[in-house]
Design a protein around this motif. Structure first.
Motif, PDB file in Angstrom:
ATOM      1  N   ASP A 210      67.910  26.238 100.101  1.00 12.65           N
ATOM      2  CA  ASP A 210      68.454  27.052  99.021  1.00 12.65           C
ATOM      3  C   ASP A 210      67.520  26.919  97.828  1.00 12.65           C
ATOM      4  O   ASP A 210      67.415  25.844  97.220  1.00 12.65           O
ATOM      5  CB  ASP A 210      69.853  26.562  98.669  1.00 12.65           C
ATOM      6  N   LEU A 211      66.826  27.978  97.486  1.00 15.22           N
ATOM      7  CA  LEU A 211      65.825  27.906  96.421  1.00 15.22           C
ATOM      8  C   LEU A 211      66.435  27.679  95.046  1.00 15.22           C
ATOM      9  O   LEU A 211      65.724  27.294  94.113  1.00 15.22           O
ATOM     10  CB  LEU A 211      64.978  29.179  96.418  1.00 15.22           C
ATOM     11  N   SER A 212      67.732  27.884  94.892  1.00 17.16           N
ATOM     12  CA  SER A 212      68.344  27.602  93.588  1.00 17.16           C
ATOM     13  C   SER A 212      68.354  26.108  93.283  1.00 17.16           C
ATOM     14  O   SER A 212      68.651  25.697  92.159  1.00 17.16           O
ATOM     15  CB  SER A 212      69.767  28.152  93.540  1.00 17.16           C
ATOM     16  N   ASP A 213      68.013  25.285  94.280  1.00 17.84           N
ATOM     17  CA  ASP A 213      67.887  23.847  94.068  1.00 17.84           C
ATOM     18  C   ASP A 213      66.516  23.470  93.526  1.00 17.84           C
ATOM     19  O   ASP A 213      66.235  22.272  93.345  1.00 17.84           O
ATOM     20  CB  ASP A 213      68.117  23.093  95.384  1.00 17.84           C
ATOM     21  N   TYR A 214      65.665  24.473  93.244  1.00 15.67           N
ATOM     22  CA  TYR A 214      64.284  24.192  92.862  1.00 15.67           C
ATOM     23  C   TYR A 214      63.904  24.930  91.582  1.00 15.67           C
ATOM     24  O   TYR A 214      64.431  26.004  91.289  1.00 15.67           O
ATOM     25  CB  TYR A 214      63.326  24.575  93.995  1.00 15.67           C
ATOM     26  N   GLY A 222      48.205  21.448  77.854  1.00 15.40           N
ATOM     27  CA  GLY A 222      48.510  20.029  77.711  1.00 15.40           C
ATOM     28  C   GLY A 222      49.777  19.740  76.931  1.00 15.40           C
ATOM     29  O   GLY A 222      50.078  18.575  76.651  1.00 15.40           O
ATOM     30  N   ASN A 223      50.528  20.761  76.566  1.00 14.17           N
ATOM     31  CA  ASN A 223      51.725  20.555  75.755  1.00 14.17           C
ATOM     32  C   ASN A 223      52.925  20.138  76.604  1.00 14.17           C
ATOM     33  O   ASN A 223      53.080  20.541  77.752  1.00 14.17           O
ATOM     34  CB  ASN A 223      52.080  21.829  74.988  1.00 14.17           C
ATOM     35  N   ILE A 224      53.776  19.334  76.016  1.00 12.44           N
ATOM     36  CA  ILE A 224      55.069  18.941  76.584  1.00 12.44           C
ATOM     37  C   ILE A 224      56.103  19.128  75.486  1.00 12.44           C
ATOM     38  O   ILE A 224      55.860  18.733  74.341  1.00 12.44           O
ATOM     39  CB  ILE A 224      55.048  17.466  77.054  1.00 12.44           C
ATOM     40  N   PRO A 225      57.259  19.738  75.765  1.00 11.88           N
ATOM     41  CA  PRO A 225      57.806  20.112  77.074  1.00 11.88           C
ATOM     42  C   PRO A 225      57.213  21.398  77.630  1.00 11.88           C
ATOM     43  O   PRO A 225      56.260  21.952  77.059  1.00 11.88           O
ATOM     44  CB  PRO A 225      59.293  20.283  76.767  1.00 11.88           C
ATOM     45  N   ALA A 226      57.807  21.851  78.731  1.00 11.39           N
ATOM     46  CA  ALA A 226      57.298  23.029  79.429  1.00 11.39           C
ATOM     47  C   ALA A 226      57.418  24.269  78.547  1.00 11.39           C
ATOM     48  O   ALA A 226      58.396  24.449  77.813  1.00 11.39           O
ATOM     49  CB  ALA A 226      58.060  23.245  80.726  1.00 11.39           C
ATOM     50  N   GLN A 227      56.399  25.119  78.664  1.00 14.89           N
ATOM     51  CA  GLN A 227      56.424  26.392  77.948  1.00 14.89           C
ATOM     52  C   GLN A 227      57.337  27.390  78.654  1.00 14.89           C
ATOM     53  O   GLN A 227      58.044  28.175  78.009  1.00 14.89           O
ATOM     54  CB  GLN A 227      55.016  26.961  77.865  1.00 14.89           C
ATOM     55  N   SER A 228      57.311  27.365  80.010  1.00 12.64           N
ATOM     56  CA  SER A 228      58.147  28.280  80.794  1.00 12.64           C
ATOM     57  C   SER A 228      58.798  27.517  81.934  1.00 12.64           C
ATOM     58  O   SER A 228      58.178  26.657  82.554  1.00 12.64           O
ATOM     59  CB  SER A 228      57.320  29.435  81.377  1.00 12.64           C
ATOM     60  N   THR A 229      60.063  27.849  82.197  1.00  7.39           N
ATOM     61  CA  THR A 229      60.819  27.240  83.291  1.00  7.39           C
ATOM     62  C   THR A 229      61.497  28.346  84.084  1.00  7.39           C
ATOM     63  O   THR A 229      62.146  29.227  83.517  1.00  7.39           O
ATOM     64  CB  THR A 229      61.869  26.265  82.751  1.00  7.39           C
ATOM     65  N   ASP A 230      61.340  28.294  85.403  1.00 12.30           N
ATOM     66  CA  ASP A 230      61.922  29.317  86.262  1.00 12.30           C
ATOM     67  C   ASP A 230      62.745  28.630  87.353  1.00 12.30           C
ATOM     68  O   ASP A 230      62.198  27.982  88.246  1.00 12.30           O
ATOM     69  CB  ASP A 230      60.810  30.162  86.896  1.00 12.30           C
ATOM     70  N   ILE A 231      64.088  28.752  87.246  1.00  7.66           N
ATOM     71  CA  ILE A 231      64.960  28.269  88.312  1.00  7.66           C
ATOM     72  C   ILE A 231      64.954  29.320  89.412  1.00  7.66           C
ATOM     73  O   ILE A 231      65.290  30.480  89.183  1.00  7.66           O
ATOM     74  CB  ILE A 231      66.381  28.024  87.798  1.00  7.66           C
ATOM     75  N   LEU A 232      64.568  28.920  90.607  1.00  2.00           N
ATOM     76  CA  LEU A 232      64.357  29.871  91.687  1.00  2.00           C
ATOM     77  C   LEU A 232      65.695  30.337  92.266  1.00  2.00           C
ATOM     78  O   LEU A 232      66.755  29.794  91.962  1.00  2.00           O
ATOM     79  CB  LEU A 232      63.494  29.236  92.773  1.00  2.00           C
ATOM     80  N   SER A 233      65.644  31.341  93.108  1.00  2.00           N
ATOM     81  CA  SER A 233      66.853  31.895  93.718  1.00  2.00           C
ATOM     82  C   SER A 233      66.529  32.361  95.127  1.00  2.00           C
ATOM     83  O   SER A 233      65.365  32.535  95.508  1.00  2.00           O
ATOM     84  CB  SER A 233      67.407  33.049  92.894  1.00  2.00           C
ATOM     85  N   GLY A 234      67.596  32.559  95.914  1.00  2.00           N
ATOM     86  CA  GLY A 234      67.422  33.004  97.288  1.00  2.00           C
ATOM     87  C   GLY A 234      67.314  31.827  98.234  1.00  2.00           C
ATOM     88  O   GLY A 234      67.609  30.677  97.889  1.00  2.00           O
ATOM     89  N   THR A 235      66.903  32.100  99.467  1.00  2.00           N
ATOM     90  CA  THR A 235      66.697  31.068 100.478  1.00  2.00           C
ATOM     91  C   THR A 235      65.301  31.196 101.041  1.00  2.00           C
ATOM     92  O   THR A 235      64.661  32.261 100.960  1.00  2.00           O
ATOM     93  CB  THR A 235      67.721  31.186 101.620  1.00  2.00           C
ATOM     94  N   LEU A 236      64.829  30.108 101.638  1.00  2.00           N
ATOM     95  CA  LEU A 236      63.498  30.114 102.240  1.00  2.00           C
ATOM     96  C   LEU A 236      63.595  29.402 103.587  1.00  2.00           C
ATOM     97  O   LEU A 236      63.946  28.224 103.673  1.00  2.00           O
ATOM     98  CB  LEU A 236      62.486  29.401 101.340  1.00  2.00           C
ATOM     99  N   ALA A 237      63.292  30.155 104.644  1.00  2.00           N
ATOM    100  CA  ALA A 237      63.400  29.616 105.998  1.00  2.00           C
ATOM    101  C   ALA A 237      62.269  28.640 106.281  1.00  2.00           C
ATOM    102  O   ALA A 237      61.202  28.677 105.653  1.00  2.00           O
ATOM    103  CB  ALA A 237      63.371  30.757 107.017  1.00  2.00           C
ATOM    104  N   ASN A 238      62.503  27.762 107.249  1.00  2.00           N
ATOM    105  CA  ASN A 238      61.464  26.831 107.659  1.00  2.00           C
ATOM    106  C   ASN A 238      60.246  27.593 108.176  1.00  2.00           C
ATOM    107  O   ASN A 238      60.367  28.580 108.902  1.00  2.00           O
ATOM    108  CB  ASN A 238      61.991  25.922 108.774  1.00  2.00           C
TER     109      ASN A 238
END
Length: 460
Positions: A210-214, A222-238
């Motif tokens: 389940d890609l929503s777990d990633y 070199g900056n922290i924190p992240a400039q962009s964050t993308d919570i994924l969606s969908g599923t990905l088969a083996n």
């Protein structure tokens, strides 16, 4: 005369001239209370100090030992101080280098008696000197040997004993294709055309995820924190990949747009498991600005470059590197600039060890172990390490390969005598009917000459 009390293992009477009362009684004690020596070191001196010696008569000091006394070959006892001498005298200790890994052990040297001297001799405060013997040996690495017993579902692992060992650790495993440890980046492209930027993620875990777990994150300059964050969606088969692109990219339009695909050559990218919080993979180094790019050899670069993960890689970079992009040369293959030919699939050929159930087996002081529950006609490997004796566990022995036997299910067929053929190939006689508690005879004959000596199973 007063009461009796004990110091240093013997009893003396309290007297008005004792040290406690400020008199000039002779006393003896060790100069030091602790020390250490390597087992293979030369003789060591444990110094004794005397106070208020008799000006004429000698003082004799008896020494006793306790603890790991087998580590000592010899020691001086008694130790004699000459009359009037205030010089220190030594207990000379010679060790026994037994060539066995015993670990470090303590030997306790104690003053157990004083004779002579003046007044009422007594033992000073330092009545015991603890000598730590530092072991100079290591356990020998055991030698695994070819098993004599190999069946279809078990074999007996064997090895030679290691001197000083009190136990062994046995690994039994297969060595072949393995699933990936988690998702990881399988391709990175930062094109010379400004918006052609892609990330590819591969799933080789053996199961659909389940890609929503990633989450993927972009750490710019070199900056922290992240400039962009993308919570994924969908599923990905083996065995499949998911491709992400800059929203303005046109070269691979079927990819999923992601705000993270806005990197330049000097930006770190991270793949995260949201559920466990584990870092799964890193491109570059988070918190570092390399200037314009991280560059390796052979055209490997994060600026205006395409990188494909090597097929043998089984997992990503799970901790932020100390500096730079250390896996760039060892884990990535460069493609031509702006190449899109490998996007959408990933070749995976990762191999590794898969331990059998129960491995490693923690064993006592034995040199064989029956490994059961195996699969017929399968290549297994085993290796062994020696433990115990207070010494570090050894390195692995050289692995031994074992191929389990082919599994055969016996098939018994009963029939009439006429079905069994005319002649036994062993003795040339006809089959005999032997009782077995069933209606049909065995396919057996007896080569007897008056009694059954051999029974042969007849072939079809």
């Amino acid at each position: 005369m007063g009461i009796l009390f004990s110091l240093g293992g013997f009893i003396r009477p309290c007297h008005r001239r004792c040290r406690k009362c400020g008199g000039s009684n002779t006393s003896v004690e060790f100069v030091s209370t602790t020390g250490s020596v390597a087992e293979d070191g030369g003789p060591i001196n444990l110094a004794l100090h005397i106070t208020n010696p008799d000006p004429v008569n000698s003082t004799t000091v008896t020494i006793s030992t306790s603890g790991a006394t087998t580590r000592v070959f010899s020691f001086t006892t008694p130790v004699i101080f000459g009359g009037g001498s205030i010089d220190d005298e030594n207990v000379v200790v010679t060790l026994d280098d037994d060539a066995i890994c015993n670990g470090d052990e303590d030997v306790y040297f104690s003053i157990s008696g004083i004779t002579g001297g003046q007044g009422f001799p007594f033992v000073g405060a330092n009545h015991t000197d603890t000598l730590t013997v530092i072991d100079n040996e290591a356990l020998g690495v055991p030698v695994a040997t070819t098993p004599a017993i190999i069946n279809s579902e078990d074999f007996t692992a064997t090895w030679n004993a290691s001197a000083g060992a009190t136990g062994y650790e046995l690994d039994v495993y297969t060595d072949g294709p393995i699933p990936t440890s988690e998702l990881f980046f399988s391709q990175y492209m930062e094109g010379s055309v400004g918006t052609e930027k892609y990330l590819e993620i591969y799933n080789g875990t053996g199961a659909t995820v389940d890609l929503s777990d990633y989450t993927i994150q972009l750490f710019a300059n070199g900056n922290i924190p992240a400039q962009s964050t993308d919570i994924l969606s969908g599923t990905l088969a083996n065995g499949q990949v998911m491709v992400y692109r800059n929203s303005s990219s046109t070269g691979y339009p079927s990819a999923t747009p992601s705000s993270v695909c806005n990197f330049n050559g000097d930006d770190g990218v991270l793949l995260l498991n949201n559920v466990t919080g584990d870092t799964l993979d890193i491109i570059g180094r988070i918190g570092e600005d390399p200037g314009t790019e991280w560059a390796g050899t052979g055209g490997r670069t994060t600026k205006d470059g395409t990188l494909v993960r090597n097929s043998s890689i089984t997992g990503g970079v799970t901790s932020n590197p100390a500096a730079g992009f250390p896996t760039l040369d060892s884990e990535w293959t460069p493609l031509a600039m702006n190449s899109l030919s490998d996007l959408g699939s990933h070749t995976y050929s990762g191999t590794g060890e898969t331990m059998v159930s129960g491995s490693p087996f923690i064993l006592g002081n034995v040199t064989s172990y029956s490994v059961t529950g195996l699969t017929p006609s399968t290549h297994y490997f085993f290796r062994v390490r020696a433990t115990g004796g207070g010494c570090p566990t050894t390195i692995n022995s050289t692995p031994i390969e074992v191929v389990t036997a082919v599994g055969i299910d016996p098939i018994l067929t009963a029939g009439t005598l006429e079905d069994l053929g005319a002649i036994c190939p062993q003795c040339g006689r006809r089959p005999l009917r032997l009782p077995c508690g069933r209606d049909q005879p065995h396919r057996l004959c007896g080569c007897d000459r008056g009694r059954f000596e051999r029974i042969h199973l007849l072939d079809h």
